[in-house]
Write a protein that holds these residues in place. Structure first.
Motif, mmCIF file in Angstrom:
data_model
loop_
_atom_site.group_PDB
_atom_site.id
_atom_site.type_symbol
_atom_site.label_atom_id
_atom_site.label_comp_id
_atom_site.label_asym_id
_atom_site.label_seq_id
_atom_site.Cartn_x
_atom_site.Cartn_y
_atom_site.Cartn_z
ATOM 1 N N LYS A 19 55.318 26.849 -100.788
ATOM 2 C CA LYS A 19 54.353 26.160 -101.031
ATOM 3 C C LYS A 19 53.212 26.025 -99.990
ATOM 4 C CE LYS A 19 54.518 23.583 -105.066
ATOM 5 N NZ LYS A 19 55.920 23.444 -105.587
ATOM 6 N N GLN A 67 49.144 27.534 -100.176
ATOM 7 C CA GLN A 67 48.119 26.766 -99.897
ATOM 8 C C GLN A 67 47.229 27.325 -98.718
ATOM 9 O OE1 GLN A 67 46.950 23.977 -101.453
ATOM 10 N NE2 GLN A 67 45.273 24.395 -100.156
ATOM 11 N N LYS A 82 44.841 30.027 -100.011
ATOM 12 C CA LYS A 82 43.670 29.473 -100.340
ATOM 13 C C LYS A 82 42.773 29.251 -99.094
ATOM 14 C CE LYS A 82 45.101 27.988 -104.534
ATOM 15 N NZ LYS A 82 46.350 27.754 -104.644
ATOM 16 N N ASN A 83 43.276 28.556 -98.026
ATOM 17 C CA ASN A 83 42.632 28.317 -97.045
ATOM 18 C C ASN A 83 41.703 29.291 -96.227
ATOM 19 O OD1 ASN A 83 43.333 25.767 -97.641
ATOM 20 N ND2 ASN A 83 44.849 25.486 -96.044
ATOM 21 N N SER A 107 48.877 33.946 -105.362
ATOM 22 C CA SER A 107 49.782 32.594 -105.554
ATOM 23 C C SER A 107 51.102 32.661 -105.721
ATOM 24 C CB SER A 107 49.178 32.051 -106.847
ATOM 25 O OG SER A 107 49.361 32.888 -107.935
#
Lengths: 83, 83
Positions: free
Chosen positions: B21, B25, B28-29, B36
């Protein structure tokens, strides 16, 4: 299209792998003495949205070199599958 | 004969994978937003002295269930290659 990347990240051959050494010793201790040379790395799966398997491979390489692996200590292999 | 076992150990599908997880994330950052569902497990290679690939597979299974994986939280796959 959606692809799955499977990435194997292993400690480089010349380098110490203390976790692998400890596990190799443990195999001896529990009687599995035909097993040797344990090496322990990471296995990562990713889902990647891309136009082609080639693009997905490039993204997986970028993800691995930027975030997942330390290329000084580790080497990696990427496999791409269509989902 | 000598065999190499390649063992992939992954957190089971239904279970939380907090490390995966966090990595999802982070993608994305850093702008890799087509990636994903990162899942992070272990990749282990072993050298096994055995009479046949079948025997080597059995030893690898025993090594994995006794020492390498927690079968409540993790599932695994073994591939055997002749060295």
């Amino acid at each position: 299209m959606k692809y799955q990347a499977e990435i194997e990240i292993m400690p480089r051959k010349g380098l110490l792998d203390p976790q692998g050494k400890a596990v190799s010793q443990s195999f001896k201790n529990i009687g599995l003495d035909t097993i040797s040379n344990a090496r322990i790395g990471k296995f990562v799966t990713l889902e990647i949205e891309a136009n082609s398997a080639e693009d997905a491979k490039k993204l997986a390489d970028e993800a691995t070199t930027k975030l997942l692996a330390n290329l000084i200590m580790e080497s990696y292999e990427v496999n791409i599958k269509e989902l």
